[in-house]
Enzyme design. Structure first.
Site, PDB file in Angstrom:
ATOM      1  CB  THR A   1      -0.921   0.006   1.237  1.00  0.00           C
ATOM      2  OG1 THR A   1      -1.616  -1.231   1.287  1.00  0.00           O
ATOM      3  CG2 THR A   1      -1.921   1.152   1.160  1.00  0.00           C
TER       4      THR A   1
ATOM      5  CE  LYS B   1      -4.912  -1.473   0.975  1.00  0.00           C
ATOM      6  NZ  LYS B   1      -5.392  -2.656   1.657  1.00  0.00           N
TER       7      LYS B   1
ATOM      8  CE  LYS C   1       1.957   1.796   4.962  1.00  0.00           C
ATOM      9  NZ  LYS C   1       1.368   1.008   3.873  1.00  0.00           N
TER      10      LYS C   1
HETATM   11  P1  NAP Z   1       5.070  -5.961   7.797  1.00  0.00           P
HETATM   12  O1  NAP Z   1       4.827  -7.311   8.370  1.00  0.00           O
HETATM   13  O2  NAP Z   1       5.345  -4.825   8.718  1.00  0.00           O
HETATM   14  O3  NAP Z   1       6.272  -6.110   6.741  1.00  0.00           O
HETATM   15  C1  NAP Z   1       6.882  -4.986   6.210  1.00  0.00           C
HETATM   16  C2  NAP Z   1       7.964  -5.411   5.259  1.00  0.00           C
HETATM   17  O4  NAP Z   1       8.638  -4.255   4.765  1.00  0.00           O
HETATM   18  C3  NAP Z   1       9.056  -6.282   5.912  1.00  0.00           C
HETATM   19  O5  NAP Z   1       9.521  -7.169   4.938  1.00  0.00           O
HETATM   20  C4  NAP Z   1      10.118  -5.242   6.274  1.00  0.00           C
HETATM   21  O6  NAP Z   1      11.418  -5.769   6.417  1.00  0.00           O
HETATM   22  C5  NAP Z   1      10.051  -4.369   5.045  1.00  0.00           C
HETATM   23  N1  NAP Z   1      10.629  -3.060   5.217  1.00  0.00           N
HETATM   24  C6  NAP Z   1      10.208  -2.047   5.984  1.00  0.00           C
HETATM   25  N2  NAP Z   1      10.990  -0.972   5.832  1.00  0.00           N
HETATM   26  C7  NAP Z   1      11.952  -1.317   4.949  1.00  0.00           C
HETATM   27  C8  NAP Z   1      13.054  -0.638   4.354  1.00  0.00           C
HETATM   28  N3  NAP Z   1      13.321   0.636   4.679  1.00  0.00           N
HETATM   29  N4  NAP Z   1      13.821  -1.309   3.465  1.00  0.00           N
HETATM   30  C9  NAP Z   1      13.550  -2.586   3.140  1.00  0.00           C
HETATM   31  N5  NAP Z   1      12.516  -3.288   3.648  1.00  0.00           N
HETATM   32  C10 NAP Z   1      11.729  -2.651   4.549  1.00  0.00           C
HETATM   33  O7  NAP Z   1       3.879  -5.460   6.888  1.00  0.00           O
HETATM   34  P2  NAP Z   1       2.737  -6.271   6.126  1.00  0.00           P
HETATM   35  O8  NAP Z   1       1.533  -6.341   6.998  1.00  0.00           O
HETATM   36  O9  NAP Z   1       3.295  -7.501   5.534  1.00  0.00           O
HETATM   37  O10 NAP Z   1       2.380  -5.214   4.980  1.00  0.00           O
HETATM   38  C11 NAP Z   1       3.152  -5.068   3.801  1.00  0.00           C
HETATM   39  C12 NAP Z   1       2.440  -4.065   2.912  1.00  0.00           C
HETATM   40  O11 NAP Z   1       1.135  -4.553   2.605  1.00  0.00           O
HETATM   41  C13 NAP Z   1       2.246  -2.686   3.542  1.00  0.00           C
HETATM   42  O12 NAP Z   1       2.280  -1.708   2.545  1.00  0.00           O
HETATM   43  C14 NAP Z   1       0.829  -2.778   4.125  1.00  0.00           C
HETATM   44  O13 NAP Z   1       0.226  -1.522   4.283  1.00  0.00           O
HETATM   45  C15 NAP Z   1       0.159  -3.619   3.035  1.00  0.00           C
HETATM   46  N6  NAP Z   1      -1.016  -4.389   3.470  1.00  0.00           N
HETATM   47  C16 NAP Z   1      -1.043  -5.000   4.681  1.00  0.00           C
HETATM   48  C17 NAP Z   1      -2.168  -5.721   5.038  1.00  0.00           C
HETATM   49  C18 NAP Z   1      -2.283  -6.403   6.371  1.00  0.00           C
HETATM   50  O14 NAP Z   1      -3.418  -6.666   6.797  1.00  0.00           O
HETATM   51  N7  NAP Z   1      -1.205  -6.740   7.063  1.00  0.00           N
HETATM   52  C19 NAP Z   1      -3.257  -5.823   4.159  1.00  0.00           C
HETATM   53  C20 NAP Z   1      -3.174  -5.220   2.897  1.00  0.00           C
HETATM   54  C21 NAP Z   1      -2.041  -4.497   2.572  1.00  0.00           C
HETATM   55  P3  NAP Z   1      11.930  -6.277   7.862  1.00  0.00           P
HETATM   56  O15 NAP Z   1      11.356  -7.662   8.031  1.00  0.00           O
HETATM   57  O16 NAP Z   1      13.392  -6.255   7.733  1.00  0.00           O
HETATM   58  O17 NAP Z   1      11.400  -5.309   8.874  1.00  0.00           O
END
Ligand code: NAP
Length: 287
Positions: A93, A171, A239
């Site tokens: 996102t 989205k 965010k």
């Molecule tokens: P998450 O578990 O917090 O994972 C975030 C990912 O981004 C991890 O792989 C993290 O690496 C990486 N990351 C963060 N900052 C970084 C940087 N500066 N450089 C390189 N890698 C970095 O988040 P998530 O829930 O999987 O969500 C991922 C995306 O999908 C986000 O945009 C979120 O808004 C979207 N989303 C989430 C959901 C949900 O329900 N969870 C649903 C739809 C969409 P590390 O492991 O090293 O921290």
């Protein structure tokens, strides 16, 4: 058998990669914190040491990182392995401006940009039942058919041009609903507690009536049971509220509820709940 590179194996990226492997695709994963990517080796993923190594030779690149900044950095670092003919499905996102910026980066480095954020949280990601909100050309859609088929129950193709950011625009509207709804559920339960009542009474009144929903059940149960294990973190929800507020401003649409929700999320984060599920916005009601 198509080769897919998945950059980002967090809450969403890891189960998505697993579903691609289950579907018989070749999957290479990269994650900033390597141990999280290594957990996928047992499922058959190849772990890459860098974004460039991950995308080298891949037909499809998926980015599932926290925000536009992280995606931009990872894809810039991947540039030596990128080429024309590859399809980049950007599924994080990143908001409207973020999608435009990343489409421009794709233009610089060759791959076809597909704007493809998802609706659905950890469990739908695990079950392969996400809803994919996508924009991109027909040729990329054909390449992505087995990939999106493994990740989601449905893909809404909204525009032929990934740079239109149509997926990211939709989205903004749908995630706004989910995040604000969570805050409203948390606030109602908190108010009941503050008024000297068992907050479970709110759940009992709403259950089975016209205001009930699967989402209400999920979030109210999490709060009542004190289970804040993250499906979608407070940090990422905050965010998203920033992206939604900016989208509203640029579209000249007055958004009040999401702005208030953002304040609650910020408060919860400053209380130390940033890595918990966004239902921890409950804590923002109390000192
Ligand atoms: P998450 O578990 O917090 O994972 C975030 C990912 O981004 C991890 O792989 C993290 O690496 C990486 N990351 C963060 N900052 C970084 C940087 N500066 N450089 C390189 N890698 C970095 O988040 P998530 O829930 O999987 O969500 C991922 C995306 O999908 C986000 O945009 C979120 O808004 C979207 N989303 C989430 C959901 C949900 O329900 N969870 C649903 C739809 C969409 P590390 O492991 O090293 O921290």
């Amino acid at each position: 058998m198509a080769g897919v590179a998945v950059l980002g194996t967090g809450i969403m990226g890891a189960p998505m990669a697993r579903n691609l492997l289950t579907a018989g695709l070749r999957v290479t994963v990269w994650n900033r914190t390597k141990d999280k990517a290594r957990a996928l080796e047992a499922d058959g993923a190849v772990v890459a040491g860098s974004p460039a190594e991950a995308v080298e030779g891949a037909d499809v690149v998926i980015t599932m990182l926290s925000d536009a900044e992280a995606v931009h950095a990872a894809m810039t670092s991947a540039a030596p392995g990128l080429r024309e003919g590859q399809v980049w499905a950007q599924m994080s996102t990143v908001g409207v401006a973020g999608a435009e910026r990343l489409a421009a980066l794709a233009d610089e480095h060759g791959p076809t940009f597909v704007d493809a954020p998802v609706q659905g949280t950890k469990q739908p990601a695990e079950q392969g039942t996400l809803i994919i909100l996508a924009a991109g050309p027909q040729q990329a859609r054909d390449t992505l058919a087995p990939v999106f088929g493994a990740l989601g129950q449905r893909t809404l193709w909204l525009d032929e041009d990934g740079a239109s950011g149509a997926g990211s625009r939709l989205k903004m509207a749908t995630v706004s609903y989910g995040i604000s709804l969570t805050a409203v559920v948390a606030e109602s339960l908190a108010l009941a507690r503050g008024l000297g009542l068992d907050p479970d009474l709110v759940r009992q009144v709403i259950t089975g009536g016209p205001m009930d929903s699967a989402y209400f059940q999920l979030k109210s149960r999490a709060i009542l049971e004190g289970d804040f294990a993250p499906s979608f973190t407070v940090h990422n929800a905050e965010k998203d509220t920033g992206l939604i507020v900016r989208a509203g401003q640029s579209a000249e649409v007055q958004l009040d509820v999401v702005a208030a929700t953002r304040e609650r999320l910020r408060r919860a984060e400053s209380q130390g709940h940033g890595d918990e599920d966004m239902s921890a916005t409950w804590f923002a009601s109390f000192d």
